[in-house]
Scaffold this motif. Structure first.
Motif, mmCIF file in Angstrom:
data_model
loop_
_atom_site.group_PDB
_atom_site.id
_atom_site.type_symbol
_atom_site.label_atom_id
_atom_site.label_comp_id
_atom_site.label_asym_id
_atom_site.label_seq_id
_atom_site.Cartn_x
_atom_site.Cartn_y
_atom_site.Cartn_z
ATOM 1 N N LEU A 1 11.195 8.719 13.156
ATOM 2 C CA LEU A 1 10.329 9.706 12.523
ATOM 3 C C LEU A 1 8.914 9.609 13.078
ATOM 4 N N MET A 2 8.421 8.385 13.249
ATOM 5 C CA MET A 2 7.084 8.168 13.803
ATOM 6 C C MET A 2 6.986 8.759 15.211
ATOM 7 N N GLN B 1 0.835 -1.201 0.000
ATOM 8 C CA GLN B 1 0.000 0.000 0.000
ATOM 9 C C GLN B 1 0.874 1.258 0.000
ATOM 10 N N GLY B 2 1.635 1.446 -1.064
ATOM 11 C CA GLY B 2 2.525 2.589 -1.141
ATOM 12 C C GLY B 2 1.796 3.918 -1.082
ATOM 13 N N GLU C 1 -0.791 7.596 11.511
ATOM 14 C CA GLU C 1 -2.197 7.946 11.749
ATOM 15 C C GLU C 1 -2.858 6.963 12.721
ATOM 16 N N LEU C 2 -2.513 5.669 12.592
ATOM 17 C CA LEU C 2 -3.079 4.671 13.489
ATOM 18 C C LEU C 2 -2.620 4.909 14.923
ATOM 19 N N LEU C 3 -1.325 5.172 15.093
ATOM 20 C CA LEU C 3 -0.792 5.423 16.437
ATOM 21 C C LEU C 3 -1.403 6.689 17.037
ATOM 22 N N ASN D 1 1.744 1.799 4.704
ATOM 23 C CA ASN D 1 2.889 2.706 4.577
ATOM 24 C C ASN D 1 3.094 3.506 5.859
ATOM 25 N N LEU D 2 4.154 4.300 5.897
ATOM 26 C CA LEU D 2 4.522 5.025 7.114
ATOM 27 C C LEU D 2 3.445 6.026 7.557
ATOM 28 N N PRO D 3 2.887 6.839 6.658
ATOM 29 C CA PRO D 3 1.824 7.750 7.092
ATOM 30 C C PRO D 3 0.622 7.022 7.698
#
Length: 432
Positions: A378-379, A153-154, A347-349, A341-343
């Motif tokens: 980064l997160m 899911q890029g 968002e989940l966290l 993906n990272l975003p």
């Protein structure tokens, strides 16, 4: 506290049930020579247990074997054996524990040798290591191998083309290979029945995880959560055993809420809840109880975690759908946490921080697990910026005891809890 003076924790019915389920599956695996059943090895994220059962095959999960060996404190020697054989220190320790286990006779927790798989099934969901791991297993066992390619899911969404691509592979590659190896003809109605069981169990699992929104939380959604997700993420999803297990867990937690109790720990009921945390990253298995004790001794309970979503983001709305059997398997594989993906992960966290009224975020960075560890700093910074809550970073490993430092983790956690206290004090003064 020494083993001699440790209180014996009374096991609840769900704990006994899960222990029996796990033991039964290992007995079934190690008894295939007598029963004539065929074995398929696969992985946890994106595993197709309902489909596997349609062909009367037994599900063997190398990750779970590594975890079992880690918790039994025998994985360290296996990892060193694999490194002596040429595997790098930087390779995932699940892989090295598995390779080392094979070199020592591939003995299951019940003391009996594991059978060689009749088939390897790789549902690729965001972890490149899985592919290399299966290359090693294929070289060792020389059995039929099928790879279900799952698009990443890029762009942060699942498209129709991605879904159609996975369904096409199921129809044209995966199911035909199952039929060939097992000798059992695929029955889609049988799959629908298993999926109905999955959806029932998933409803209760989500209720269990979301019970942590209560104060005090009746569960620990990280250390306790790994037990709650066990049947769902492994060889039991789709079974009546899993439905019964999650019924039991829900009833037990409903009772804890009525009584105003916190989570059960290895030393009994947790006392006062002082800190509510969200945790990102897998736990350390070789020192699991020691690791957990560092939290509950400080009154810290984990109310949400990303690791308990590695085998499915059920709390975000997904359920296996018996009305669309193959499509729902595709959706499941595409939606696993490690395929986000990272975003999406950030968002989940952030959602967990807000929904569960957490005091802060803690990242347990796993030395040998790039699927989780990439981008975690980064997160951490992004969550601090978005929520205004403090975050912290510790480092351990999955099943390598060399990378768990009790003193180091303890010092960092104590500093972190002081930071949380200071943040609270500052907020109180500002409000006054």
């Amino acid at each position: 506290m020494s083993a001699a003076t440790s209180p014996e924790v009374i096991k609840e019915p769900s704990m006994v049930k899960q222990k029996e389920m796990i033991a039964g599956n290992y007995d079934r695996l190690t008894g295939t020579k007598e029963s004539g059943e065929k074995v398929v090895s696969t992985f946890v994220p994106g595993n197709l247990n309902e489909l596997i059962m349609c062909f009367d095959m037994v599900n063997n999960l190398p990750e779970t074997n590594a975890i079992q060996n880690g918790m039994r404190k025998v994985s360290g020697g296996m990892i060193m054996d694999a490194e002596k054989a040429g595997h790098s220190e930087d390779v995932c320790t699940y892989v090295k524990a598995d390779i080392g286990m094979m070199g020592r006779g591939n003995i299951a927790p019940n003391g009996k040798p594991m059978p060689a798989p009749d088939m390897l099934l790789l549902s690729y969901t965001g972890c490149f290591t899985f592919m290399k791991w299966f290359e090693l297993l294929r070289h060792e066992y020389k059995c039929p191998t099928v790879m279900l390619q799952i698009p990443y899911q890029g762009d942060g969404k699942i498209t129709k083309n991605m879904r159609d691509f996975v369904v096409k592979q199921l129809k044209e590659e995966v199911i035909p290979m199952f039929e060939k190896v097992s000798g059992v003809k695929f029955d889609i109605d049988r799959l629908r029945e298993y999926l109905k069981n999955s959806a029932k169990a998933e409803d209760n699992l989500v209720w269990v995880l979301e019970s942590a929104k209560n104060r005090p939380s009746p569960i620990d959604a990280y250390f306790g959560g790994v037990y709650y997700i066990g049947p769902m993420f492994t060889a039991f999803r789709g079974t009546t055993d899993a439905v019964e297990y999650y019924d039991l867990v829900r009833k037990e937690i409903e009772q804890r809420i009525r009584e105003g109790k916190g989570p059960i720990t290895p030393e009994g009921d947790m006392k006062e809840e002082k800190y509510r945390l969200v945790v990102e990253g897998p736990p350390n298995w070789t020192s699991f109880r020691e690791f957990w004790k560092l939290f509950y001794d400080e009154g810290a309970v984990v109310v949400a975690s990303s690791y308990t979503k590695v085998g499915g983001l059920y709390d975000q709305g997904f359920r296996h759908d018996p009305n669309d059997p193959l499509g729902t398997l595709a959706d499941y594989c595409l939606g696993c946490y490690t395929n986000n993906n990272l975003p999406q992960r950030v968002e989940l966290l952030e959602k967990y921080m807000n929904d569960y009224q957490a005091d802060g975020l803690l990242i347990n960075s796993i030395k040998s697990c790039n699927s989780f560890s990439a981008g975690q700093l980064l997160m951490m910074r992004e969550i601090e910026k978005r929520t205004g809550k403090p975050a912290a970073f510790i480092e351990t490993d999955l099943v390598d005891p060399r990378y768990f430092s009790h003193a180091n983790v303890k010092n960092r956690l104590e500093s972190y809890f002081q930071m949380v206290d200071q943040k609270r004090s500052g907020a109180s003064l500002a409000a006054a």
